[in-house]
Design an enzyme around this catalytic site. Structure first.
Site, PDB file in Angstrom:
ATOM      1  N   GLU A 146       0.823  -1.211   0.000  1.00 28.95           N
ATOM      2  CA  GLU A 146       0.000   0.000   0.000  1.00 28.95           C
ATOM      3  C   GLU A 146       0.857   1.261   0.000  1.00 28.95           C
ATOM      4  OE1 GLU A 146      -3.168   0.540  -0.458  1.00 28.95           O
ATOM      5  OE2 GLU A 146      -3.910  -1.509  -0.339  1.00 28.95           O
ATOM      6  N   GLU A 194       0.580   3.914  -3.001  1.00 29.89           N
ATOM      7  CA  GLU A 194      -0.043   5.201  -2.683  1.00 29.89           C
ATOM      8  C   GLU A 194       0.933   6.351  -2.568  1.00 29.89           C
ATOM      9  OE1 GLU A 194      -2.496   4.643   0.795  1.00 29.89           O
ATOM     10  OE2 GLU A 194      -3.921   3.382  -0.302  1.00 29.89           O
ATOM     11  N   GLU A 234      -3.671  14.519  -2.832  1.00 32.80           N
ATOM     12  CA  GLU A 234      -2.629  15.236  -2.079  1.00 32.80           C
ATOM     13  C   GLU A 234      -1.957  14.299  -1.093  1.00 32.80           C
ATOM     14  OE1 GLU A 234      -3.338  19.437  -0.572  1.00 32.80           O
ATOM     15  OE2 GLU A 234      -5.403  18.733  -0.857  1.00 32.80           O
TER      16      GLU A 234
END
Length: 154
Positions: A66, A70, A124
């Site tokens: 992850e 990400e 963001e």
């Protein structure tokens, strides 16, 4: 990566109904001890780098995957800070999908990589100091964000 085939198949069968989802989340710090948070596309709230544990995957493997997907960062999950579940871990996504997370939160160390601020997962990515943490979609005990806080809260 988005939703795995396993969860897509499950959603095709049950629609938006509440599902139980084993997951991981990481406290990832920079050199100033600021904590990394992300805000997903089309969402107003922030969250930790996190995601579902896939079939056949250990929690530590899920956290490593992850983080890479990400953020672009290669991390090592060093220790478990806590394990959290229950009704207060329920969330409804903007598409109507309901989940109740059982989340293993890891303290993570960055070992390499560059922060990828333009990716498919987050609109963001920002490192926040402990005294200026953003409001999050999923609530966690405050002590997990303290650099020298307690560890292991079950």
């Amino acid at each position: 990566m988005g939703m795995s085939d396993y969860y897509k198949d499950l959603r095709e069968k049950i629609g938006d109904q509440l599902i139980f989802m084993p997951s991981v989340a990481g406290i990832i710090r920079n050199d100033q001890d600021f904590i990394l948070f992300g805000r997903k596309h089309h969402e107003d709230v922030w969250g930790l780098v996190a995601g579902a544990i896939e079939l056949g995957e250990s929690p530590a493997e899920a956290m490593t995957r992850e983080a890479k997907e990400e953020t672009g960062l290669d991390i090592v999950p060093e220790r478990i800070i806590g394990v959290y579940g229950g009704k207060e871990r329920r969330y409804t996504y903007s598409n109507g999908h309901q989940v109740e997370y059982l989340t293993i939160v890891f303290d993570c160390r960055v070992i390499s990589g560059e922060l990828d601020r333009e990716n498919d997962e987050f609109a963001e990515l920002v490192f926040f100091p402990e005294d200026q943490l953003p409001s999050t979609a999923i609530k966690y005990p405050e002590h997990i964000f303290k650099a020298n806080g307690e560890r292991a809260d079950f």
